[in-house]
Write a protein that holds these residues in place. Structure first.
Motif, mmCIF file in Angstrom:
data_model
loop_
_atom_site.group_PDB
_atom_site.id
_atom_site.type_symbol
_atom_site.label_atom_id
_atom_site.label_comp_id
_atom_site.label_asym_id
_atom_site.label_seq_id
_atom_site.Cartn_x
_atom_site.Cartn_y
_atom_site.Cartn_z
ATOM 1 N N ASN A 2 40.950 38.008 41.075
ATOM 2 C CA ASN A 2 40.312 38.898 40.110
ATOM 3 C C ASN A 2 40.107 40.247 40.782
ATOM 4 O OD1 ASN A 2 40.015 36.891 38.074
ATOM 5 N ND2 ASN A 2 38.278 36.063 39.200
ATOM 6 N N CYS A 4 38.774 44.012 40.630
ATOM 7 C CA CYS A 4 37.904 44.973 39.954
ATOM 8 C C CYS A 4 38.518 46.350 40.139
ATOM 9 C CB CYS A 4 36.503 44.933 40.551
ATOM 10 S SG CYS A 4 35.378 46.130 39.784
ATOM 11 N N VAL A 36 39.045 42.772 36.338
ATOM 12 C CA VAL A 36 37.609 42.919 36.109
ATOM 13 C C VAL A 36 37.381 44.415 35.969
ATOM 14 C CG1 VAL A 36 35.304 42.577 37.073
ATOM 15 C CG2 VAL A 36 37.103 40.887 37.511
#
Length: 196
Positions: A2, A4, A36
Motif C-alpha cells: 500500500n 501512500c 493510499v
C-alpha cells in the motif's frame, strides 16, 4: 504494498503534474500495488486515484470532515474514511501505508513529506520515503538540507533517509527496494545518542 502518495490538489498548476500523478497511479497498479491517498478527487490527487483504479489498483482515501463541504471528495474510492481532524487523517495514512511517495506539491505535500521523513530518520518507522522530482521543483529543498548537514544541524543518515527519484519507475523501484530491505533504517534516537 500500500503506497501512500502525497500530491497537490491545486487546480492552478501546470497540467504536466496532473499527468505525472496519473502515470504514478498506472505504474503502481501495473506493479500490483494499491493506493493510499488524501481522499481528494481534483488535480493530482484525483488523477493518481482515478488512474490507479482504472488500472486495477485498490484505492483508499482518507479525508477530514472539514473538506467534505468543498465537494472535492473521491467518492469512487474503494474505501473512503472520513476523519474529524487533519491529524487523525495523517495518522490513518501512516498506519495504512507500507511506503510513502511525495510528488510535486505545495505546503500540505511538503508538510506531510517532512513529517514522515523525520519520523523515519528518528527510527520511528521503517517504511521507505521517496520524493519524485522530475523537473527540480524541490532542488532548493535538497540544497537546504545539504547545507543543514554541512553546518551540523542534520545528520547525514537523516538526510539519506529520503530517497530521491526523477522518474516514476525509479521512484517505485526505490520504494520496492526499501520495503524489501527494511533494515536500512537509520538508528533510533537512543542509538544515535549512545553512538556520540
Amino acid at each position: 504494498m500500500n503506497i501512500c502518495v502525497y500530491c497537490s490538489s491545486s487546480r492552478a498548476i501546470d497540467h504536466s503534474y496532473v499527468e505525472l500523478a496519473a502515470d504514478v497511479g498506472v505504474e503502481l497498479a501495473r506493479r500490483g500495488h494499491h493506493l493510499v491517498s488524501g481522499g481528494g478527487s481534483i488535480s493530482c490527487m484525483g488523477a493518481v486515484a482515478g488512474a490507479a483504479r482504472a488500472a486495477g489498483a485498490r484505492t483508499l482515501g482518507v479525508i477530514p470532515r472539514a473538506l467534505l463541504a468543498l465537494e472535492v471528495t473521491d467518492h469512487d474510492a474503494d474505501e473512503l474514511i472520513v476523519t474529524e481532524t487533519m491529524r487523525d487523517r495523517k495518522g490513518l495514512l501512516d498506519a495504512r501505508a507500507d511506503a510513502f511517495l511525495a510528488l510535486p506539491g505545495g505546503l500540505g505535500t511538503l508538510e506531510e513529506l517532512l513529517e514522515v521523513w523525520v519520523a523515519r530518520s528518528l527510527g520511528m518507522h521503517a517504511k521507505p520515503v521517496v520524493l519524485l522530482d522530475p523537473d527540480g521543483l524541490f532542488a532548493h529543498l535538497r540544497a537546504q538540507v545539504d547545507e543543514l548537514v554541512r553546518r551540523g544541524f542534520v545528520r547525514r543518515a537523516a538526510r539519506d533517509a529520503l530517497g530521491w527519484a526523477a522518474t516514476v519507475g525509479g521512484a517505485l523501484d526505490l520504494l520496492e527496494a526499501g520495503v524489501a530491505q527494511p533494515s536500512e533504517v537509520p538508528p533510533t534516537v537512543t542509538e544515535q545518542l549512545e553512538g556520540e
